[in-house]
Write a protein that holds these residues in place. Structure first.
Motif: not given
Length: 253
Positions: A220-227, A229-234
């Motif tokens: 599964p990708i979605a949950d980890h991917a959103w987390t 992005l929530a860390w590394w974009v900011p």
């Protein structure tokens, strides 16, 4: 104006790439150390850490991020070296965009680290790593690595601007090399002591590693991917903003 900044940034990128080619020892070290760690964990510790024969598939995503972290951390040293060698004062007298010096360093870091990561992937494939990713998932892996490298490079640039000398800049980046060890890079967080488990699960490197692991080997990708992005974009935005503001302040002094 935008074209002018882009052209100046490309000029600075070319300068930094030439410097890298003239100092191959740092590039070799950036590649050699993660490869050594990969071989060490697979052939020395792999049987004890995970005896089912699949430890290589587990550890490679963490090694890829470790490689990127090592390389991106050197941005602090190159930025600090430029400041203390006086070259930045010379750049200030030229008709170039002031942000181009920093963006050139970050762009060079991105290219260097993608190259070194590709070499590590080649070594992993040579010793038996067999990812199941299709081309689209590989593109997603490259995109995530690019985000990770860019975020760390901007953060390292900020630390390089803060450091009193290049040696101190190298010390400031210690956390870049430490975080992957206290994550899911080498062992599942569930195997860690209770007091460490929560940090390992919820620090910013773990969701990035888990996303890459899922992309490369399935899951599964979605949950980890959103987390991730929530860390590394900011982190990217904050790092870039801090570096540019600090540089503007330094050149006004």
């Amino acid at each position: 104006m935008t074209t002018h900044i882009a052209a100046d940034s490309c000029t600075m990128l070319g300068r930094n790439i030439r410097h890298s080619l003239r100092s191959p020892d740092s590039m070799v070290m950036t590649i050699a150390l993660p490869i050594t760690i990969l071989l060490l964990f697979v052939y020395v510790f792999g049987g004890a850490l995970r005896g089912d024969g699949h430890y290589l598939e587990y550890v490679v995503p963490g090694i890829l991020l470790l490689t990127s972290g090592f390389g991106a951390a050197t941005t602090a040293i190159t930025v600090s070296t430029d400041l203390h060698n006086g070259i930045v004062d010379r750049f200030r007298t030229l008709a170039i965009a002031r942000s181009a010096w920093l963006t050139g360093h970050v762009a060079a870091s991105l290219l260097r680290n993608l190259l070194s990561t590709a070499v590590v992937v080649g070594v992993a494939l040579a010793i038996g790593f067999r990812p199941t990713a299709d081309p689209l998932r590989w593109l997603a892996v490259v995109a995530l690595l690019s985000l990770f490298i860019t975020a760390l490079s901007w953060t390292a640039a900020t630390l390089g601007l803060l450091a009193p000398n290049p040696e101190a800049a190298q010390g400031f980046t210690f956390s870049f090399m430490f975080l992957p060890y206290v994550s899911s890079a080498f062992v599942p967080p569930d195997t860690m002591p209770t007091w460490l488990r929560g940090f390992a699960r919820h620090q910013p490197v773990t969701p990035m590693i888990e996303t890459m692991r899922a992309l490369l080997t399935g899951g599964p990708i979605a949950d980890h991917a959103w987390t991730a992005l929530a860390w590394w974009v900011p982190i990217t935005v904050v790092g870039a903003t801090a570096a540019l503001l600090m540089f503007a302040r330094r050149i006004r002094e």
